[in-house]
Design a protein around this motif. Structure first.
Motif, PDB file in Angstrom:
ATOM      1  N   LYS A  83       0.824  -1.210   0.000  1.00 37.09           N
ATOM      2  CA  LYS A  83       0.000   0.000   0.000  1.00 37.09           C
ATOM      3  C   LYS A  83       0.861   1.263   0.000  1.00 37.09           C
ATOM      4  O   LYS A  83       0.526   2.245  -0.665  1.00 37.09           O
ATOM      5  CB  LYS A  83      -0.926   0.014   1.218  1.00 37.09           C
ATOM      6  CG  LYS A  83      -2.123  -0.884   1.074  1.00 37.09           C
ATOM      7  CD  LYS A  83      -3.013  -0.768   2.301  1.00 37.09           C
ATOM      8  CE  LYS A  83      -4.256  -1.641   2.180  1.00 37.09           C
ATOM      9  NZ  LYS A  83      -5.107  -1.535   3.380  1.00 37.09           N
ATOM     10  N   LEU A  84       1.971   1.228   0.735  1.00 35.18           N
ATOM     11  CA  LEU A  84       2.868   2.385   0.798  1.00 35.18           C
ATOM     12  C   LEU A  84       3.413   2.729  -0.584  1.00 35.18           C
ATOM     13  O   LEU A  84       3.377   3.888  -1.011  1.00 35.18           O
ATOM     14  CB  LEU A  84       4.031   2.107   1.762  1.00 35.18           C
ATOM     15  CG  LEU A  84       5.127   3.165   1.806  1.00 35.18           C
ATOM     16  CD1 LEU A  84       4.615   4.412   2.509  1.00 35.18           C
ATOM     17  CD2 LEU A  84       6.356   2.628   2.491  1.00 35.18           C
ATOM     18  N   VAL A  95       1.493   5.609  -6.719  1.00 40.76           N
ATOM     19  CA  VAL A  95       1.201   5.406  -8.135  1.00 40.76           C
ATOM     20  C   VAL A  95      -0.306   5.328  -8.389  1.00 40.76           C
ATOM     21  O   VAL A  95      -0.811   5.902  -9.351  1.00 40.76           O
ATOM     22  CB  VAL A  95       1.877   4.102  -8.640  1.00 40.76           C
ATOM     23  CG1 VAL A  95       1.583   3.859 -10.101  1.00 40.76           C
ATOM     24  CG2 VAL A  95       3.370   4.138  -8.381  1.00 40.76           C
ATOM     25  N   HIS A  96      -1.012   4.616  -7.512  1.00 34.49           N
ATOM     26  CA  HIS A  96      -2.430   4.311  -7.712  1.00 34.49           C
ATOM     27  C   HIS A  96      -3.317   5.363  -7.050  1.00 34.49           C
ATOM     28  O   HIS A  96      -3.079   5.772  -5.919  1.00 34.49           O
ATOM     29  CB  HIS A  96      -2.730   2.924  -7.118  1.00 34.49           C
ATOM     30  CG  HIS A  96      -4.158   2.499  -7.266  1.00 34.49           C
ATOM     31  ND1 HIS A  96      -4.674   2.068  -8.453  1.00 34.49           N
ATOM     32  CD2 HIS A  96      -5.171   2.463  -6.358  1.00 34.49           C
ATOM     33  CE1 HIS A  96      -5.943   1.757  -8.283  1.00 34.49           C
ATOM     34  NE2 HIS A  96      -6.270   1.990  -7.026  1.00 34.49           N
ATOM     35  N   GLN A 151      -2.318  -7.375  -7.246  1.00 33.12           N
ATOM     36  CA  GLN A 151      -1.700  -6.972  -8.513  1.00 33.12           C
ATOM     37  C   GLN A 151      -0.408  -6.200  -8.244  1.00 33.12           C
ATOM     38  O   GLN A 151       0.629  -6.473  -8.857  1.00 33.12           O
ATOM     39  CB  GLN A 151      -2.666  -6.107  -9.317  1.00 33.12           C
ATOM     40  CG  GLN A 151      -2.077  -5.539 -10.587  1.00 33.12           C
ATOM     41  CD  GLN A 151      -2.993  -4.522 -11.263  1.00 33.12           C
ATOM     42  OE1 GLN A 151      -4.065  -4.218 -10.760  1.00 33.12           O
ATOM     43  NE2 GLN A 151      -2.561  -3.999 -12.389  1.00 33.12           N
ATOM     44  N   TYR A 152      -0.454  -5.251  -7.325  1.00 35.66           N
ATOM     45  CA  TYR A 152       0.738  -4.468  -6.991  1.00 35.66           C
ATOM     46  C   TYR A 152       1.784  -5.322  -6.270  1.00 35.66           C
ATOM     47  O   TYR A 152       2.979  -5.088  -6.425  1.00 35.66           O
ATOM     48  CB  TYR A 152       0.365  -3.229  -6.162  1.00 35.66           C
ATOM     49  CG  TYR A 152      -0.061  -2.071  -7.026  1.00 35.66           C
ATOM     50  CD1 TYR A 152       0.877  -1.281  -7.664  1.00 35.66           C
ATOM     51  CD2 TYR A 152      -1.400  -1.779  -7.213  1.00 35.66           C
ATOM     52  CE1 TYR A 152       0.498  -0.222  -8.460  1.00 35.66           C
ATOM     53  CE2 TYR A 152      -1.798  -0.716  -8.009  1.00 35.66           C
ATOM     54  CZ  TYR A 152      -0.839   0.054  -8.631  1.00 35.66           C
ATOM     55  OH  TYR A 152      -1.221   1.103  -9.431  1.00 35.66           O
TER      56      TYR A 152
END
Length: 194
Positions: A79-80, A85-86, A97-98
């Motif tokens: 998440k960090l 990016v997202h 996915q990430y």
């Protein structure tokens, strides 16, 4: 094979439960020699060792955490990085996915850094390759491709600490010497190929 160094960083006069430095003889790192030098008679300074011990302890904990995150990124780490990016919500599918993207990207970044260091050393060695004899009739010294490759590897490793142009190869009949400043008193490595 494994030596662990402890101190009393957490509470005075009580040995810490975790070592501040671990030396594994069959897996030596370049920083190990610098750390061990602090324990020699001429380099021994207890105050400096205690200060560095606390830094080494934190550094080793950070290194272990990073190695774990690089191998298996946690949801918080994903998440960090993904938040930079997202845009939008993080669903389980997006996090997964990430996570997959992150593990591949980390490997790619590390590989690129290593290749960059190797190419820097190889470019610096081009001038040496032009003057490297392949066969000298007077003394029967043969410089093989294996010796040149070994020299380039040593040069790439040394480029982290000194200018690669200072690392020079001098071949002999029984070994291939890798020297600093073409000085035989500053031997970096001796390569023996059987």
């Amino acid at each position: 094979m494994v030596y662990q160094f402890y101190s009393d960083i957490d509470s005075p006069n009580k040995m810490d439960s975790k070592p501040f430095f671990t030396l594994v003889l069959d897996h030596l790192r370049s920083a190990d020699a610098r750390i061990l030098e602090k324990f020699t008679k001429h380099g021994f300074d207890i105050d400096q060792i205690v200060h560095e011990a606390s830094q080494l302890k934190l550094q080793s904990q950070v290194r272990k955490a990073l190695e774990h995150e690089f191998a298996e990124p946690s949801e918080e780490f994903v998440k960090l990085i993904a938040s930079q990016v997202h845009e939008g919500r993080f669903t389980a599918a997006i996090i997964e996915q990430y996570r997959n993207l992150l593990t591949g990207t980390i490997s790619s970044v590390i590989r690129d850094l290593v290749n960059e260091r190797l190419s820097t050393a190889l470019n610096a060695s081009k001038s040496v390759d032009e003057t490297t004899p392949v066969l000298t009739a007077e003394d029967d010294i043969v410089t093989t491709e294996e010796e040149i490759s070994g020299y380039r590897i040593v040069q790439a490793i040394a480029s982290k600490f000194i200018d690669p142009k200072r690392v020079v190869m001098r071949d002999a009949k029984s070994y291939c010497a890798v020297l600093i400043d073409d000085n035989n008193r500053k031997t970096l490595a001796r390569l023996h190929f059987n």
